[in-house]
Design an enzyme around this catalytic site. Sequence first.
Site, PDB file in Angstrom:
ATOM      1  N   VAL A 133     -11.599  -0.229   4.781  1.00 38.20           N
ATOM      2  CA  VAL A 133     -12.724  -1.102   4.414  1.00 38.20           C
ATOM      3  C   VAL A 133     -12.975  -0.972   2.914  1.00 38.20           C
ATOM      4  CG1 VAL A 133     -15.170  -1.601   4.723  1.00 38.20           C
ATOM      5  CG2 VAL A 133     -13.811  -0.825   6.674  1.00 38.20           C
TER       6      VAL A 133
ATOM      7  N   GLY B 201     -11.038  -1.584   0.334  1.00 34.97           N
ATOM      8  CA  GLY B 201      -9.931  -1.176  -0.543  1.00 34.97           C
ATOM      9  C   GLY B 201     -10.205   0.175  -1.170  1.00 34.97           C
TER      10      GLY B 201
ATOM     11  N   ASP C 233     -10.034 -10.637   9.008  1.00 33.86           N
ATOM     12  CA  ASP C 233      -9.958  -9.392   8.243  1.00 33.86           C
ATOM     13  C   ASP C 233     -11.364  -8.819   8.026  1.00 33.86           C
ATOM     14  OD1 ASP C 233      -8.373  -7.535   6.354  1.00 33.86           O
ATOM     15  OD2 ASP C 233      -9.947  -8.331   5.054  1.00 33.86           O
TER      16      ASP C 233
ATOM     17  N   LYS D   4     -13.276  -5.266   9.550  1.00 34.65           N
ATOM     18  CA  LYS D   4     -13.997  -4.306   8.698  1.00 34.65           C
ATOM     19  C   LYS D   4     -15.439  -4.137   9.194  1.00 34.65           C
ATOM     20  CE  LYS D   4     -10.915  -5.308   4.848  1.00 34.65           C
ATOM     21  NZ  LYS D   4     -10.612  -6.243   3.758  1.00 34.65           N
TER      22      LYS D   4
ATOM     23  N   VAL E 222       0.836  -1.212   0.000  1.00 36.09           N
ATOM     24  CA  VAL E 222       0.000   0.000   0.000  1.00 36.09           C
ATOM     25  C   VAL E 222       0.869   1.260   0.000  1.00 36.09           C
ATOM     26  CG1 VAL E 222      -1.821   1.262   1.208  1.00 36.09           C
ATOM     27  CG2 VAL E 222      -1.851  -1.236   1.186  1.00 36.09           C
TER      28      VAL E 222
ATOM     29  N   GLY F  63      -0.996  -9.885  -4.457  1.00 44.42           N
ATOM     30  CA  GLY F  63      -0.902  -8.838  -3.433  1.00 44.42           C
ATOM     31  C   GLY F  63      -2.225  -8.552  -2.739  1.00 44.42           C
TER      32      GLY F  63
HETATM   33  N1  HSE Z   1      -6.453  -9.029   2.570  1.00 47.49           N
HETATM   34  C1  HSE Z   1      -7.446  -8.045   2.318  1.00 47.49           C
HETATM   35  C2  HSE Z   1      -8.456  -8.619   1.333  1.00 47.49           C
HETATM   36  C3  HSE Z   1      -6.814  -6.793   1.792  1.00 47.49           C
HETATM   37  O1  HSE Z   1      -8.161  -9.660   0.731  1.00 47.49           O
HETATM   38  O2  HSE Z   1      -9.531  -8.065   1.193  1.00 47.49           O
HETATM   39  C4  HSE Z   1      -7.726  -5.601   1.717  1.00 47.49           C
HETATM   40  O3  HSE Z   1      -8.159  -5.201   2.979  1.00 47.49           O
END
Ligand code: HSE
Length: 395
Positions: A127, A129, A196, A200, A12, A182
């Site tokens: 949240v 991306g 993850d 969020k 990022v 990535g």
């Molecule tokens: N690892 C996270 C995803 C990255 O795959 O959504 C973005 O927050």
Amino acid sequence: MVQVAILGFGTVGSGVAEVLTKNREILARKAGQEISLKYILDTREFPGNPFEEKLTHNFEDILHDPEVKVVAECIGGATIALEFVKKLLAAGKHVATSNKEMVATHGHELLELAKAHNVNFLFEASVGGGIPVLRPLAFDLAGNEITEVAGILNGTTNYILTEMLEKDAAFDAALKEAQAMGYAERNPAADVEGLDACRKVCILSALAFGTHVYPDQVSTEGITSISAEDVEAAASAHMKVKLLGRTLRTPAGKVCSFVAPHFVPVTSQLYHVDSVFNGIVVRGNAIGEAMFYGPGAGKLPTASAVVGDMIDAVWHLKERRNLDWQEADPTAMADFADLALPYVVRTTASLAEVEAALGEATALAAGGYLLKNPVSRRAIEESGLTLLAVRPVFQ
Ligand code: HSE
């Protein structure tokens, strides 16, 4: 001209440097003044990198430089990044971050600190991306009483589930591809076990309902238990298996937040959100239902959101954006196990046995039973049926 810095030169952070540089003239127009990247903090060396001359290993260079007004935090995690962000806010610097773990675990505290020092703490990239969703939720939809926010919040798991459905891909191979592109977290267990998405949900819930929700207050199940049988059972009923993060107001007025693999019907907009894309549905008493859709992970999409926050901070150097929420209130939270939802259950039991235990149901063509009336997960688990899978249906 305003000077800025980036903490962390990973996926990022390097994306933020790239966007600040390649869009320099456009950003100057949009921010009302030129944005000049002065420092990039990282412990590593980057010989030959075009940004090498901006590199510092010393956080104090940034902290004590009065010219630096806005800092993008792209280190991640809630240890060193948290320490740095607290110091920056206390020193009167504005912070934009993509760090969902830090916001989910310390968002209330950091917003209070930002308020006390009249600076911005902005986290759109944490949240969805690159999808603008937090700012719309906090500002544009402020006229609504929000009833639910639900979404596909993790690009990695959505990519894996899409590959499993469309290409019969093996779980591990699909995960490796997501890592290579990535998308995945440094430790991909955070993706596949739902943590993850859980972080969020905490952030969405705080903005939607005004009270901090900590990750341990969110019932969280990832995708590791998803089998080919689940995927086939869903497909036979015109549904797809999707990992959803949801936070909603229960009929009793409490907030219930959870992450779980759902069966999503073809009639839902979320059914059509595939691969690394994220989709977030917001339900409110004036808007009805709106969906935010776009790339939920990746270098430049995430950088897009961070840089948007940096521009916002530049516009509000003197007068901060009014953004905050209350400390967590565990008494206002409902237990996911008691929330009545439509469910599909896969079990060794017959239709008659399922109906005797849980009420009217429909047998799906590829196995599993769709319960006609909402029931709680607790009721299903206490039904005495031998359960192979229990999946809420998104409606
Ligand atoms: N690892 C996270 C995803 C990255 O795959 O959504 C973005 O927050």
